[in-house]
Design an enzyme around this catalytic site. Structure first.
Site, PDB file in Angstrom:
ATOM      1  CD  GLU A 159      -2.969  -0.986   2.368  1.00  0.00           C
ATOM      2  OE1 GLU A 159      -2.882  -0.031   3.164  1.00  0.00           O
ATOM      3  OE2 GLU A 159      -3.849  -1.869   2.479  1.00  0.00           O
ATOM      4  CD  GLU A 180      -3.658  -5.736   3.814  1.00  0.00           C
ATOM      5  OE1 GLU A 180      -4.477  -4.901   4.242  1.00  0.00           O
ATOM      6  OE2 GLU A 180      -2.433  -5.601   3.890  1.00  0.00           O
TER       7      GLU A 180
HETATM    8  O1  IFM Z   1      -4.029  -3.221   9.139  1.00  0.00           O
HETATM    9  C1  IFM Z   1      -3.992  -2.649   7.878  1.00  0.00           C
HETATM   10  C2  IFM Z   1      -2.850  -3.231   7.080  1.00  0.00           C
HETATM   11  O2  IFM Z   1      -1.623  -3.042   7.719  1.00  0.00           O
HETATM   12  C3  IFM Z   1      -2.760  -2.583   5.718  1.00  0.00           C
HETATM   13  N1  IFM Z   1      -4.046  -2.594   5.055  1.00  0.00           N
HETATM   14  C4  IFM Z   1      -5.191  -2.162   5.788  1.00  0.00           C
HETATM   15  C5  IFM Z   1      -5.258  -2.891   7.122  1.00  0.00           C
HETATM   16  C6  IFM Z   1      -6.496  -2.437   7.905  1.00  0.00           C
HETATM   17  O3  IFM Z   1      -6.466  -1.065   8.125  1.00  0.00           O
END
Ligand code: IFM
Length: 491
Positions: A218, A398
């Protein structure tokens, strides 16, 4: 200039670009799933032939996983020669995180990894996505590797293989060595080269055991939360610097891809959080605003890597003298667009744009105020990427939500809201795959409850509850449900 943030409220309507199921290349997509999936070495062991209860069966070889990151779970902040990262500094600065929480101990995974590996095996995971802590490998971000740090990851990946789980390692999940921050952090072009050195060390140490690598987790969150809003490390509010940081993160990504190619084996790609940006109404102004917002949210990260160009509307919006424009050197975009093997997509929330460029909410949020729950956004993101960037193999690395889970008197954790969330998002994933999206695998965020950055430990994102005072692990109801999904290869 329209500046996206993650914490604004958001709001309503039609997809900016309507997904075109017929045009997503179903042949290429299906081939991608079949060729790339099924990387669990004892793949059949956890599978049954039973028809999933809801009738949504995934393609044979589809891989089911869960994800974590180093600073959020490992703890052991001073063990075995680990150096400090920007998140140690940030979380120890009064007022920066909820209740002053830090990742000093977190879920103590560094010491309890074997127990956690057994939990993964019991869930039937085919893939485990984790991140490697740069300051464990190079305490100051440069120079000779710290063998004890590398040994931890060696033990982890060996333990995964022993349990038939394929490792997927992220090189950078935000824990920049503090020494490199002191030398300018991601504003400094040199840090991208230090990252390539670090990546090379890790590839040489673990490349024989890790088949899939992700470069930067990210980059947008570093840009927006770390440099625009300042509620993540390093806590800056400097829009000019932010987009130069984006460029250096991209450069670091490209240099790492090239470093992997030089060492020989493995597949690699970026991990991008993508947000569908919809006009909030039918006006041409809202459509224009959504398009530009999409530039800042999505194309600023997808385009340089997958097409070798920055989106012109974003460059125009930033202006010819922006630090981004001035920071692009000859050859950078060729490096950044070094071909990748896969694209990791992370989906949490949509955005809705009004004609004046503001975001406005439309759907109920989770415990995280920035997250509107909109499962169809998953379908839109996956089909859009395939439609606009070609059939690059995809993995969802994710997807999940936080909830205020509690341990009941009977010793169970009832997180039925998480089951509903995952079921609805997986139905959208299934629809995207059926429409030709070349998706190989899906990872829930997160395996364990963990340190949720500035939100500390209040938000629980895990399939597995962590009782922090005792560090006892308790699989939540959603974990039992996910285990059945994995076993049935569907829902
Ligand atoms: O916890 C985070 C992760 O580290 C990166 N993506 C979003 C998740 C939730 O906010």
């Amino acid at each position: 200039m329209s500046m996206p943030t993650r914490r604004q409220p958001h709001g309503a309507a039609l997809p900016a670009t309507a997904p075109d199921a017929a045009g997503t290349g179903s042949d290429a997509g299906t081939a991608g799933v079949e060729a790339g999936g099924g990387n669990r070495s004892d793949d059949t062991a956890s599978r049954t032939d039973e028809t999933p209860a809801g009738g949504l069966r995934f393609p044979p070889g589809f891989v089911w996983g869960a994800a974590t990151s180093a600073y959020q779970i490992e703890g052991a902040a001073k063990d075995d020669g680990r150096g400090e990262s920007v998140w140690d500094t940030f979380s120890h600065t009064p007022g920066r995180t909820r209740n002053g929480d830090t990742g000093d101990v977190a879920a103590d995974h560094y010491h309890r990894y074997a127990e956690d590996l057994d939990l993964m095996r019991d869930l039937g995971l085919g893939s485990y996505r984790f991140s490697i802590s740069w300051p464990r490998v190079q305490a100051d971000g440069t120079g000779a590797p710290n063998q004890r740090g590398l040994d931890f990851y060696r033990r982890l990946v060996d333990g995964l293989h022993e349990r038939g789980i394929t490792p997927m390692a992220t090189l950078f999940h935000w824990d920049l060595p503090q020494s490199l921050q002191d030398a300018g952090g991601w504003e400094s072009r040199d840090v991208a080269h230090r990252f390539a050195d670090y990546a090379d060390i890790v590839f040489r140490a673990l490349g024989d055991r890790v088949p899939v690598w992700l470069t930067i987790n990210e980059p947008k969150t570093v840009v927006q939360n770390g440099y625009l809003e300042g509620h993540h490390a390093p806590g800056r509010q400097d829009p000019a610097a932010a987009y130069l940081v984006a460029h250096h993160l991209h450069l670091a990504h490209g240099l790492a891809v090239a470093a992997l190619r030089a060492t020989g084996s493995g597949r690699i790609g970026p991990a991008l959080n993508l947000h569908p940006c919809y006009p909030a109404d039918d006006s041409p102004e809202a459509a224009r605003a959504a398009r530009l917002y999409d530039g800042y949210e999505n194309r600023l990260y997808l385009d340089p890597i997958l097409t070798g160009r920055y989106p012109q509307d974003v460059l125009d919006d930033l202006g010819p003298d922006s630090r981004l424009a001035r920071g692009i050197h000859d050859g950078d975009l060729a490096t950044i667009s070094t071909p990748v093997d896969l694209l990791a997509v992370q989906y949490y929330t949509p955005y809705y744009l009004t004609g004046d460029g503001r975001t406005t909410p439309r759907w109920p949020t989770s415990q995280a105020p920035w997250q509107q729950i909109y499962p169809d956004g998953m379908y839109d993101v996956l089909t859009r990427v395939t439609r606009d960037y070609g059939p690059v193999p995809l993995t969802v690395t994710e997807n999940g939500l936080p909830s205020p889970d509690t341990l009941g008197p009977d010793g169970t954790v009832d997180d039925s809201g998480r089951i509903t969330f995952l079921r609805d998002h997986l139905a959208a994933v299934h629809r995207a795959v059926a429409d030709g999206v070349p998706l190989e695998s899906y990872h829930v965020w997160s395996l364990l409850d963990n340190f949720e950055w500035d939100a500390g430990y209040e938000q629980r994102w895990g399939l597995v509850y962590v009782d922090y005072p005792t560090q006892r692990r308790v699989p939540k109801r959603s974990a039992h449900w996910y285990r059945q999904v994995i076993a049935a290869n569907g829902l």
